[in-house]
Design an enzyme around this catalytic site. Structure first.
Site, PDB file in Angstrom:
ATOM      1  N   TYR A 134       6.827  -6.818  -7.459  1.00  0.00           N
ATOM      2  CA  TYR A 134       7.442  -6.502  -8.751  1.00  0.00           C
ATOM      3  C   TYR A 134       7.962  -7.763  -9.448  1.00  0.00           C
ATOM      4  O   TYR A 134       8.012  -7.819 -10.667  1.00  0.00           O
ATOM      5  CB  TYR A 134       8.625  -5.547  -8.561  1.00  0.00           C
ATOM      6  CG  TYR A 134       8.271  -4.088  -8.611  1.00  0.00           C
ATOM      7  CD1 TYR A 134       7.377  -3.534  -7.703  1.00  0.00           C
ATOM      8  CD2 TYR A 134       8.840  -3.250  -9.562  1.00  0.00           C
ATOM      9  CE1 TYR A 134       7.069  -2.190  -7.736  1.00  0.00           C
ATOM     10  CE2 TYR A 134       8.531  -1.903  -9.605  1.00  0.00           C
ATOM     11  CZ  TYR A 134       7.647  -1.375  -8.692  1.00  0.00           C
ATOM     12  OH  TYR A 134       7.346  -0.039  -8.736  1.00  0.00           O
ATOM     13  N   LYS A 173       2.627  -3.189   5.925  1.00  0.00           N
ATOM     14  CA  LYS A 173       1.163  -3.238   6.056  1.00  0.00           C
ATOM     15  C   LYS A 173       0.872  -4.506   6.857  1.00  0.00           C
ATOM     16  O   LYS A 173       0.201  -5.436   6.397  1.00  0.00           O
ATOM     17  CB  LYS A 173       0.524  -3.241   4.655  1.00  0.00           C
ATOM     18  CG  LYS A 173      -0.980  -3.095   4.637  1.00  0.00           C
ATOM     19  CD  LYS A 173      -1.474  -1.712   5.046  1.00  0.00           C
ATOM     20  CE  LYS A 173      -2.992  -1.704   5.127  1.00  0.00           C
ATOM     21  NZ  LYS A 173      -3.541  -0.466   5.717  1.00  0.00           N
ATOM     22  N   ASP A 197       8.336   2.525  -3.901  1.00  0.00           N
ATOM     23  CA  ASP A 197       8.098   3.219  -5.164  1.00  0.00           C
ATOM     24  C   ASP A 197       7.170   4.404  -4.929  1.00  0.00           C
ATOM     25  O   ASP A 197       7.436   5.521  -5.366  1.00  0.00           O
ATOM     26  CB  ASP A 197       7.473   2.241  -6.167  1.00  0.00           C
ATOM     27  CG  ASP A 197       7.154   2.906  -7.497  1.00  0.00           C
ATOM     28  OD1 ASP A 197       8.026   3.630  -8.014  1.00  0.00           O
ATOM     29  OD2 ASP A 197       6.036   2.699  -8.011  1.00  0.00           O
ATOM     30  N   ASP A 250      -0.120   3.295   4.893  1.00  0.00           N
ATOM     31  CA  ASP A 250      -1.106   4.374   4.730  1.00  0.00           C
ATOM     32  C   ASP A 250      -0.817   5.514   5.700  1.00  0.00           C
ATOM     33  O   ASP A 250      -0.846   6.695   5.338  1.00  0.00           O
ATOM     34  CB  ASP A 250      -2.546   3.842   4.874  1.00  0.00           C
ATOM     35  CG  ASP A 250      -2.761   2.979   6.109  1.00  0.00           C
ATOM     36  OD1 ASP A 250      -1.771   2.603   6.771  1.00  0.00           O
ATOM     37  OD2 ASP A 250      -3.929   2.674   6.418  1.00  0.00           O
ATOM     38  N   ASP A 272       8.213   8.732  -4.446  1.00  0.00           N
ATOM     39  CA  ASP A 272       7.671   9.813  -5.281  1.00  0.00           C
ATOM     40  C   ASP A 272       7.049  10.888  -4.397  1.00  0.00           C
ATOM     41  O   ASP A 272       7.217  12.083  -4.627  1.00  0.00           O
ATOM     42  CB  ASP A 272       6.592   9.290  -6.246  1.00  0.00           C
ATOM     43  CG  ASP A 272       7.146   9.008  -7.641  1.00  0.00           C
ATOM     44  OD1 ASP A 272       8.342   8.676  -7.743  1.00  0.00           O
ATOM     45  OD2 ASP A 272       6.377   9.116  -8.622  1.00  0.00           O
TER      46      ASP A 272
HETATM   47  C1  IPM Z   1      11.006   4.008 -10.270  1.00  0.00           C
HETATM   48  C2  IPM Z   1      10.061   3.814 -11.430  1.00  0.00           C
HETATM   49  C3  IPM Z   1      10.128   2.354 -11.866  1.00  0.00           C
HETATM   50  C4  IPM Z   1       9.650   1.505 -10.707  1.00  0.00           C
HETATM   51  C5  IPM Z   1       9.339   2.036 -13.156  1.00  0.00           C
HETATM   52  C6  IPM Z   1       9.782   2.909 -14.295  1.00  0.00           C
HETATM   53  C7  IPM Z   1       9.452   0.587 -13.519  1.00  0.00           C
HETATM   54  O1  IPM Z   1       8.772   4.214 -11.097  1.00  0.00           O
HETATM   55  O2  IPM Z   1      12.223   3.777 -10.450  1.00  0.00           O
HETATM   56  O3  IPM Z   1      10.542   4.404  -9.208  1.00  0.00           O
HETATM   57  O4  IPM Z   1       8.436   1.294 -10.526  1.00  0.00           O
HETATM   58  O5  IPM Z   1      10.500   1.035  -9.954  1.00  0.00           O
HETATM   59 MG    MG Z   2       8.644   5.126  -9.195  1.00  0.00          MG
END
Ligand code: IPM
Ligand code: MG
Length: 354
Positions: free
Chosen positions: A138, A189, A245, A221, A249
């Site tokens: 990042y 990884k 990240d 993975d 999710d």
């Molecule tokens: C998160 C989001 C952010 C990230 C984006 C919006 C930059 O996906 O907070 O998980 O990738 O960190």
């Molecule tokens: Mg995210």
């Protein structure tokens, strides 16, 4: 306790208003709070041409904690990258040194039907993802675009971690595990990446200080697969920015309701930015349809992690549990036999349950 309120865009202002309602209700019971709002994300662009205006950053620096809504929306998608709302998030994380991102994925028993996985796989799920937030690909340099020797365009980014960066997030992971189920899984990884080889070495070294914690390692993975195969094997997961990240999710969806999940991003001294895991949902903005519980639960995390007010945090969490038990549901978690309520009514119900 000084709190900067950065409501942001889309449903951000509506859900943050409910969290503020809850905090103000606690203030009437003696919790001493000072709240101040500032524009952020697209709203920052509208007001000052910058997703993280100077005045907003100043307020955030001066505050003990920051409560965020969500940022982004179609209106801002065409802007050049520096003005994109996401840049506001990335910059505030870096500027405030918020390197430790805590993302709990907890399944409320009342919502077990909302998960796409079978109840016998997910019921009782309670995972804490500890994601490093200010390093990795990042922020690594160099990054950019160039022409290669064949005259073809290339894009490149740099995955990079220093030993101290790995050490401090590993410490957070071990300490979180100590307070919970005493299991830590580090995700990397290592079979491919040099960054990950260092990551694993350093995590193993930090582990010597925490003999009470059972440490395991998984390739990312495999971790992604295990999260849907048998998610309850996990207690705390610690991982880098990019893997975190993605996995956070995935983990959030195990609970079926991203609208329920709070998060904390902490610096080395306990100052934090608290925000729902979900986005700005422009499609339902302004319709009193969004679920404010993630924002409300984020304010509970704030009381716990920045202000060490565990009892007040528990009060908020208990109130949320009780409104769910009463059958109150926003549209995202509605199922037959429950009562559909709007954003504002959900906030009122939580305040009543306090
Ligand atoms: C998160 C989001 C952010 C990230 C984006 C919006 C930059 O996906 O907070 O998980 O990738 O960190
Ligand atoms: Mg995210």
């Amino acid at each position: 306790m000084k709190i900067a309120i950065l409501a942001g865009d889309g449903i951000g202002p509506e859900i943050v208003a409910q969290a503020v309602k809850v905090l103000k209700a606690l203030a009437r019971d003696g919790l001493r709070l000072e709240l101040e709002e500032a524009p952020f994300g697209g709203a920052g662009c509208d007001a000052h041409g910058d997703p993280l205006p100077e005045t907003t950053l100043k307020l955030a620096r001066a505050a003990d904690a920051v409560l965020c809504g969500a940022v982004g929306g179609p209106k801002y998608d065409a802007l050049p990258r520096p003005q994109r709302p996401e840049q506001g998030i990335l910059r505030i994380r870096k500027a405030l040194g918020l390197f430790a991102n805590l993302r709990p994925a907890v399944l409320f028993p009342e919502l077990v039907g909302a998960s796409t996985l079978k109840p016998e796989v997910v019921s009782g799920l309670d995972i804490m993802i500890v994601r490093e937030l200010t390093g990795d690909i990042y922020f690594g340099e160099p990054r950019g675009r160039r022409m290669n020797a064949h005259g073809e365009r290339e894009g490149y980014d740099t995955m990079l971690y220093s030993e101290p960066e790995i050490r401090r997030i590993a410490e957070i992971g071990f300490r979180a595990a100590l307070k919970r189920g005493k299991k830590l899984c580090s995700v990397d990884k290592e079979n491919v990446l040099e960054t990950s080889r260092l990551w694993r070495e350093v995590v193993n070294d930090v582990a010597k200080k925490y003999p009470q914690v059972a440490l395991s390692h998984l390739y990312v993975d495999n971790a992604a697969m295990q999260l849907v195969r048998d998610p309850r094997q996990f207690d705390v997961i610690v991982t880098g920015n990019l893997f975190g990240d993605i996995l956070s999710d995935e983990a959030s969806m195990l609970t079926g309701s991203i609208g329920m999940l709070p998060s904390a991003s902490l610096d080395a001294g306990g100052k934090g930015l608290y925000e729902p895991v979900h986005g700005s949902a422009p499609d339902i903005a302004g319709r009193d349809a969004a679920n404010p519980l993630a924002a409300i639960l984020s304010s509970a995390m704030m009381l716990r992690y920045t202000f060490n007010k565990d009892e007040w945090a528990c009060r908020i969490e208990a109130a949320v549990k009780s409104v769910l038990a009463q059958g109150c549901r926003t549209a995202d978690i509605y199922e037959a036999g429950t009562r559909k309520v709007g954003t504002g009514a959900m906030g009122d119900a939580v305040v009543a349950a306090l």
